[in-house]
Design an enzyme around this catalytic site. Structure first.
Site, PDB file in Angstrom:
ATOM      1  CB  SER A  84      -0.956   0.007   1.190  1.00 30.64           C
ATOM      2  OG  SER A  84      -0.245  -0.052   2.407  1.00 30.64           O
ATOM      3  CE  LYS A  85       5.900   5.322   3.561  1.00 26.77           C
ATOM      4  NZ  LYS A  85       6.727   5.412   4.802  1.00 26.77           N
ATOM      5  CB  CYS A 178       2.692  17.984   5.452  1.00 25.72           C
ATOM      6  SG  CYS A 178       3.050  18.011   7.236  1.00 25.72           S
ATOM      7  CG  ASP A 185      -1.280  18.676   3.202  1.00 26.05           C
ATOM      8  OD1 ASP A 185      -1.432  17.511   3.623  1.00 26.05           O
ATOM      9  OD2 ASP A 185      -0.531  19.507   3.746  1.00 26.05           O
TER      10      ASP A 185
END
Length: 272
Positions: A84-85, A178, A185
């Site tokens: 997933s990452k 961020c 973001d």
């Protein structure tokens, strides 16, 4: 054999600034299936792994950002699952990549994800509404070339003092980073004002110039409010940004001229 311990999961990793399909990390399904007595050649089920990608963006031929919500299907018969990452890092590596059109971006994802999974992966794009119904005019389909993605460029902002209007303008292309983690973001921004008519192309270029800027959500909205106020001189102004969820939280900073009622809307938009 790749294992989760070999992946970037749980490790500090810099977010990519360039397209890199090598970020995708395959994990063979065989090992875990053998532990529960499943035979790869005779699985007792059918199925797929369906991913929903809400933070997907790339650039068109002229450098203007495009966004989509993608549904990705990985067949359960594929030899590998996609960690997933690594998937998230790969998707973010597309942020600064130019494609001739949306279909070229989709096909690139199909090729890369299928190579990682070891079988044919499906990718479907759904384009979210650029401005929610009843919330004004979207800037995002304007035919402009863009080549500046940071720092914020208030010099793009201008307004026609001879045309005084009350209107709402919106964009789903606001992105910043961020300042602590470097994670992207994503937000949709709504700008409502009364005063000299704001130049649309300049406002869109200004909002996109936040794309590589590192600042907290709340600070970005206050900067947008302040710079539009200074450059365009509206009689009153309100700016709201609806940021996508992280860790189950979404944040929606709202800044307005004194006397403006706070927005009543509390439901999430599609990407939230």
């Amino acid at each position: 054999m790749n294992t989760p311990q070999d992946s970037s999961l749980g490790r500090e990793v810099a977010y990519p600034s360039q397209y890199d399909p090598a970020l995708l990390f395959p994990i063979p399904r065989r090992g875990a299936r053998e532990q529960i007595g499943l035979d790869e050649a005779a699985l007792p089920f059918v199925g797929h792994d369906r991913w929903q990608a809400y933070e997907l963006s790339w650039l068109d031929r002229r450098g203007k950002p495009r966004i989509a919500v993608a549904t990705i299907g990985v067949p359960c018969t594929s030899p590998n699952l996609i960690e997933s990452k690594s998937f998230k890092l790969y998707l973010n590596s597309l942020n600064s990549t130019r494609f001739d059109d949306d279909e070229a971006a989709r096909q690139r994802m199909v090729i890369d994800l299928s190579a990682c999974a070891g079988a044919g992966v499906t990718v479907q794009f759904g384009v979210p509404p650029l401005v929610e119904e009843g919330e004004g005019e979207s800037l995002d389909e304007r035919d402009v070339a863009i080549d500046r993605y940071g720092p914020p460029a208030p010099e793009y902002l201008s307004a026609d003092a001879d045309a005084v209007v009350t209107e709402t303008l919106g964009s789903a292309l606001l992105k910043s980073n961020c300042p602590v983690t470097g994670q992207p973001d994503w937000a949709s921004v709504s700008i409502r004002y009364h005063g000299p008519k704001i130049d649309r192309d300049g406002l869109l270029r200004y909002l996109v110039s936040y794309r590589e800027h590192a600042e907290f959500h709340e600070q970005c909205v206050e900067r947008i409010f302040s710079e539009i106020s200074q450059r365009c001189r509206p009689e009153w102004l309100e700016v709201e940004a609806r940021y996508t969820r992280r860790g189950g939280l979404d944040i929606n900073p709202w800044r307005a001229s004194p006397g403006i009622a706070q927005p009543a809307r509390t439901v999430r938009d599609l990407r939230q």
